[in-house]
Design an enzyme around this catalytic site. Structure first.
Site, PDB file in Angstrom:
ATOM      1  N   GLU A 267      36.127  63.791  27.987  1.00 51.25           N
ATOM      2  CA  GLU A 267      35.760  65.076  28.604  1.00 51.25           C
ATOM      3  C   GLU A 267      34.876  65.880  27.666  1.00 51.25           C
ATOM      4  O   GLU A 267      33.953  66.569  28.102  1.00 51.25           O
ATOM      5  CB  GLU A 267      37.009  65.884  28.981  1.00 51.25           C
ATOM      6  CG  GLU A 267      37.813  65.289  30.112  1.00 51.25           C
ATOM      7  CD  GLU A 267      36.991  64.951  31.347  1.00 51.25           C
ATOM      8  OE1 GLU A 267      36.053  65.688  31.675  1.00 51.25           O
ATOM      9  OE2 GLU A 267      37.293  63.920  31.982  1.00 51.25           O
ATOM     10  N   TRP A 270      31.586  64.561  28.197  1.00 50.52           N
ATOM     11  CA  TRP A 270      30.971  65.069  29.441  1.00 50.52           C
ATOM     12  C   TRP A 270      30.275  66.400  29.167  1.00 50.52           C
ATOM     13  O   TRP A 270      29.199  66.685  29.675  1.00 50.52           O
ATOM     14  CB  TRP A 270      32.032  65.286  30.526  1.00 50.52           C
ATOM     15  CG  TRP A 270      32.111  64.192  31.544  1.00 50.52           C
ATOM     16  CD1 TRP A 270      33.111  63.295  31.673  1.00 50.52           C
ATOM     17  CD2 TRP A 270      31.156  63.900  32.591  1.00 50.52           C
ATOM     18  NE1 TRP A 270      32.850  62.453  32.737  1.00 50.52           N
ATOM     19  CE2 TRP A 270      31.662  62.803  33.308  1.00 50.52           C
ATOM     20  CE3 TRP A 270      29.936  64.450  32.973  1.00 50.52           C
ATOM     21  CZ2 TRP A 270      30.989  62.243  34.401  1.00 50.52           C
ATOM     22  CZ3 TRP A 270      29.265  63.901  34.056  1.00 50.52           C
ATOM     23  CH2 TRP A 270      29.789  62.810  34.754  1.00 50.52           C
ATOM     24  N   TRP A 298      21.095  72.929  54.447  1.00 45.57           N
ATOM     25  CA  TRP A 298      22.329  73.666  54.158  1.00 45.57           C
ATOM     26  C   TRP A 298      22.550  74.730  55.226  1.00 45.57           C
ATOM     27  O   TRP A 298      21.602  75.326  55.721  1.00 45.57           O
ATOM     28  CB  TRP A 298      22.236  74.383  52.808  1.00 45.57           C
ATOM     29  CG  TRP A 298      21.988  73.535  51.592  1.00 45.57           C
ATOM     30  CD1 TRP A 298      20.863  73.522  50.832  1.00 45.57           C
ATOM     31  CD2 TRP A 298      22.897  72.617  50.951  1.00 45.57           C
ATOM     32  NE1 TRP A 298      21.005  72.657  49.774  1.00 45.57           N
ATOM     33  CE2 TRP A 298      22.240  72.086  49.818  1.00 45.57           C
ATOM     34  CE3 TRP A 298      24.198  72.186  51.230  1.00 45.57           C
ATOM     35  CZ2 TRP A 298      22.824  71.160  48.961  1.00 45.57           C
ATOM     36  CZ3 TRP A 298      24.780  71.264  50.385  1.00 45.57           C
ATOM     37  CH2 TRP A 298      24.105  70.760  49.262  1.00 45.57           C
ATOM     38  N   ASN A 333      40.424  71.803  36.748  1.00 45.38           N
ATOM     39  CA  ASN A 333      39.245  70.971  37.043  1.00 45.38           C
ATOM     40  C   ASN A 333      39.330  70.250  38.391  1.00 45.38           C
ATOM     41  O   ASN A 333      38.370  70.238  39.160  1.00 45.38           O
ATOM     42  CB  ASN A 333      39.040  69.946  35.926  1.00 45.38           C
ATOM     43  CG  ASN A 333      37.838  69.055  36.204  1.00 45.38           C
ATOM     44  OD1 ASN A 333      36.719  69.535  36.305  1.00 45.38           O
ATOM     45  ND2 ASN A 333      38.084  67.758  36.352  1.00 45.38           N
ATOM     46  N   TRP A 351      24.978  74.292  46.941  1.00 45.64           N
ATOM     47  CA  TRP A 351      25.788  74.355  45.713  1.00 45.64           C
ATOM     48  C   TRP A 351      25.447  75.597  44.903  1.00 45.64           C
ATOM     49  O   TRP A 351      26.283  76.108  44.153  1.00 45.64           O
ATOM     50  CB  TRP A 351      25.588  73.098  44.855  1.00 45.64           C
ATOM     51  CG  TRP A 351      24.171  72.851  44.391  1.00 45.64           C
ATOM     52  CD1 TRP A 351      23.234  72.076  45.006  1.00 45.64           C
ATOM     53  CD2 TRP A 351      23.535  73.382  43.217  1.00 45.64           C
ATOM     54  NE1 TRP A 351      22.057  72.092  44.297  1.00 45.64           N
ATOM     55  CE2 TRP A 351      22.211  72.889  43.191  1.00 45.64           C
ATOM     56  CE3 TRP A 351      23.931  74.223  42.185  1.00 45.64           C
ATOM     57  CZ2 TRP A 351      21.293  73.205  42.188  1.00 45.64           C
ATOM     58  CZ3 TRP A 351      23.018  74.549  41.178  1.00 45.64           C
ATOM     59  CH2 TRP A 351      21.727  74.043  41.191  1.00 45.64           C
ATOM     60  N   TRP A 374      28.448  71.507  39.433  1.00 41.14           N
ATOM     61  CA  TRP A 374      28.113  71.852  40.830  1.00 41.14           C
ATOM     62  C   TRP A 374      27.146  70.834  41.419  1.00 41.14           C
ATOM     63  O   TRP A 374      27.266  70.431  42.577  1.00 41.14           O
ATOM     64  CB  TRP A 374      27.543  73.281  40.929  1.00 41.14           C
ATOM     65  CG  TRP A 374      28.638  74.283  41.152  1.00 41.14           C
ATOM     66  CD1 TRP A 374      29.143  75.171  40.242  1.00 41.14           C
ATOM     67  CD2 TRP A 374      29.404  74.472  42.364  1.00 41.14           C
ATOM     68  NE1 TRP A 374      30.163  75.893  40.817  1.00 41.14           N
ATOM     69  CE2 TRP A 374      30.343  75.489  42.110  1.00 41.14           C
ATOM     70  CE3 TRP A 374      29.384  73.887  43.627  1.00 41.14           C
ATOM     71  CZ2 TRP A 374      31.252  75.936  43.078  1.00 41.14           C
ATOM     72  CZ3 TRP A 374      30.281  74.323  44.588  1.00 41.14           C
ATOM     73  CH2 TRP A 374      31.203  75.328  44.311  1.00 41.14           C
TER      74      TRP A 374
END
Ligand SMILES: Cc1cc2nc3c(=O)[nH]c(=O)nc-3n(C[C@H](O)[C@H](O)[C@H](O)COP(=O)(O)OP(=O)(O)OC[C@H]3O[C@@H](n4cnc5c(N)ncnc54)[C@H](O)[C@@H]3O)c2cc1C
Length: 473
Positions: A267, A270, A298, A333, A351, A374
Site C-alpha cells: 500500500e 501504491w 456522465w 479504503n 469521477w 478516483w
C-alpha cells in the site's frame, strides 16, 4: 545558517532537507501562501494548523522556532533570507504539476536575488522517474512498479536535529483557522503532529500489521494504520514508517504475518505509484488518464448527487461511508471504493464530482492519491478497475460488514435492524421497509439497471469495440 522551508513535511524527525540545513544550522520557516490556501478546506487546514503548532513547540523546546510568514513564497523567502542573513534555503520536493510550477517561480526569484537553494527528495522512498520499465519509461501497471519498489533498497531515517543544529529564533504565533478564513470543521479530526502519528504507528505495529492482509477490508474493525493524513502532511517520515515494518518483519512468527506486513508495504508502494503517475501526467488532475474515442456520457443529476453526499441513497453501506466522511473526515479504503463505484457506475456521475467532494471533506486528501484512486474506481485511470467490473453495493456490504456493525455505527435509523434486512434492503417491500426502519430511505436507483447502463456508457465511449467479459464484484 540556512532556512528550511517546511511544506508537506511538517516534522523535524526523518526530514531530508532539514537534515541538510542543520549542517549549517537550520532556521525553520512556514509560509502561508494565499494561492494554496484557496484550494484548502476546513478539515485539512485545521489538521495542518495543529501539526504546525506541534512542530513549532518542538522547535521552541530546543531554543529555536518555526518562523511564520504570509504571502507569495517567491517574495517571502528572499526577504527572510536577507532579514536573517541566511546563506540559502532548503526544501523537500512536491510532485504535482501546480507545486512544481510554483517551485520554478520560487527558484527563479531566489536566483534573481542571488540566494542559494537546495531541493531534496523526501516524501517518497523512490523519487518519480527512478522506477521505470527496462526501456526507461514510467510504469502504467502497478504490479510491475510495486515489485520493483519492494526490491529497491530503502534509506535509513534521519534523526531529529538537536538544539545545536538549530538557529536561535523567536518567531510569531501561528494564525488561527478563522484568521485564515476557514470555519471550524464539522468532523472530529485525528490528533496532529509527529507524536500522534507515532502513537498510531505504534498501535498498528503492535497488532494489526500482523493481520493486515486478512482483516484490512473488515469495515467494522478498521484494523488499518490510519496514517494517511500523517503521510499527506508529512508529520511522520516515510523512512521511519518503513523501518517499523522491518522491525515487524524481524519479529514476525508466521508466513501469514510476513505476508500481511508485505501487503502493508505494498500500500505504501501504491502511494508512490500514484505520485509517479501524477508526476508524469500532471494533466490527470482534471482530465481522464485514458483516452476514449467518444466523450463519456456522465449523468448530471443533482438530486442523486446530493443523496450520495448526504448518505441518503438507500444503500446502507454506501450511506454509512458517506456519513463516516462527514463525521470523521475519513472513510475506510474498502468503503471509499464502494462509494466511488456507486457514484461513477450506479449514479453514472463524473469521477471529478466525487473527487471534489472528497477534496472538501477528507482530512487526508492529497492530489496524487485522491486523483489516482478516483480514476481507478471510475475506470478512467492507468491500471484502473475495468469498467465492466461493477461493485455490487449489497454484496460488498454483506461481504465486508456481515453483522452490519459499520452500518449501525453511522446510520442510526438502521441501528436496531436485523443485518439480514439491512443487506437485503433493496429487496424488501415498501411495507416491510416502513415497518423495520421508517426513517431510512428506499434505494434511489435500481443497481441492476444502472449497472447495465454504466457498462453501455463506457462501451459507447470506447467506440463499442469491446469484447471483454462482464463481471461483478
Ligand atoms: C476513491 C478513493 C479516494 C481516495 N483518496 C485518498 C486521499 O485523498 N488520500 C489518501 O491518502 N488516500 C486516499 N485513498 C486511498 C486509501 O483509501 C487511503 O489511503 C486509506 O484508506 C487510508 O487509511 P490508512 O492510513 O489506515 O491506510 P492503510 O491501509 O494503513 O495504508 C497505509 C498507507 O498506504 C497508503 N495507501 C493505502 N491505500 C492506498 C491506496 N489505495 N492508494 C494509495 N495509497 C494507499 C496511504 O498513504 C495509507 O496511509 C483513496 C481511495 C479511494 C478508493
Amino acid at each position: 545558517m540556512r532556512l528550511h522551508w517546511h511544506r508537506q513535511d511538517l516534522r523535524a524527525a526523518d526530514n531530508t532537507g532539514l537534515t541538510a540545513a542543520v549542517e549549517d544550522e537550520a532556521l525553520p520557516v512556514f509560509v502561508f501562501d494565499p494561492e494554496i490556501l484557496e484550494h484548502g478546506a476546513p478539515p485539512r487546514v485545521a489538521f495542518m494548523l495543529d501539526a504546525l503548532e506541534s512542530l513549532q513547540e518542538t522547535y521552541r523546546e530546543k531554543g529555536s522556532d518555526l518562523l511564520v510568514a504570509h504571502g507569495d513564497p517567491a517574495e517571502e523567502l528572499p526577504r527572510l533570507i536577507e532579514e536573517h542573513e541566511a546563506e540559502g534555503v532548503t526544501w523537500n520536493r512536491d510532485y504535482t504539476g501546480l507545486a512544481r510550477e510554483r517551485d520554478r517561480r520560487v527558484e527563479d526569484a531566489l536566483a534573481d536575488a542571488g540566494s542559494e537553494y537546495e531541493r531534496f527528495h523526501d516524501a517518497v522512498h523512490h523519487e518519480p522517474g527512478s522506477i521505470t520499465t527496462n526501456d526507461g519509461d514510467p510504469y502504467s501497471v502497478f504490479t510491475y512498479f510495486g515489485n520493483k519498489w519492494l526490491d529497491h533498497g530503502k534509506e535509513d531515517s534521519y534523526p531529529e536535529p538537536d538544539a545545536a543544529g538549530l538557529a536561535d529564533a523567536d518567531g510569531e504565533e501561528l494564525p488561527s483557522l478563522n484568521d485564515l478564513g476557514f470555519e471550524q470543521p464539522d468532523a472530529t479530526l485525528p490528533n496532529a503532529g509527529t507524536e500522534a502519528a507515532r502513537d498510531r504507528l505504534d498501535a498498528f505495529c503492535e497488532d494489526d500489521i500482523h493481520v493486515y492482509e486478512e482483516e484490512r477490508d473488515d469495515l467494522a474493525s478498521e484494523p488499518t494504520s490510519r496514517l494517511s493524513q500523517d503521510l499527506s502532511y508529512g508529520t511522520i517520515g516515510i523512512r521511519e514508517v518503513y523501518e517499523r515494518t522491518e522491525e515487524a518483519m524481524e519479529s514476525a512468527e508466521t508466513d501469514e504475518q510476513r505476508e500481511s506486513i508485505a501487503d502493508f508495504r505494498s500500500e505504501l508502494a501504491w502511494r508512490e505509484f500514484n505520485i509517479d503517475v501524477i508526476y508524469h501526467n500532471p494533466s490527470n488532475v482534471s482530465q481522464n488518464h485514458k483516452d476514449f474515442q467518444n466523450p463519456i456520457d456522465w449523468r448530471e443529476d443533482e438530486d442523486e448527487l446530493d443523496a450520495w453526499k448526504a448518505g441518503e441513497t438507500g444503500y446502507p453501506v454506501v450511506d454509512a461511508a458517506m456519513r463516516q466522511l462527514k463525521e470523521e473526515a475519513y472513510i475506510h479504503n474498502r468503503a471509499r471504493m464502494i462509494v466511488g463505484s456507486f457514484l461513477t457506475k450506479d449514479l453514472r456521475q463524473d469521477w471529478r464530482r466525487g473527487y471534489e467532494h472528497f477534496r472538501d471533506l477528507l482530512v487526508d486528501h492529497n492530489t496524487p492519491n485522491d486523483n489516482g484512486n478516483w480514476q481507478w474506481i471510475g475506470s478512467t485511470g492507468t491500471d484502473a478497475q475495468p469498467y465492466f467490473r461493477v461493485f455490487n453495493p449489497m454484496k460488498q456490504g454483506s461481504d465486508y460488514d456481515p453483522e452490519a456493525e459499520y452500518v449501525a455505527r453511522y446510520v442510526p435509523e438502521l441501528e436496531a435492524v436485523d443485518p439480514e434486512d439491512i443487506h437485503s434492503w433493496h429487496e424488501l417491500s415498501e411495507a416491510e421497509r416502513e415497518e423495520v426502519a421508517p426513517e431510512y430511505p428506499a434505494p434511489i436507483v435500481d443497481h441492476g439497471e444502472r449497472r447495465e447502463e454504466a457498462i453501455s456508457m463506457f462501451e459507447q465511449a470506447r467506440g463499442g469495440d469491446d469484447d471483454d467479459d462482464e463481471d461483478e464484484e
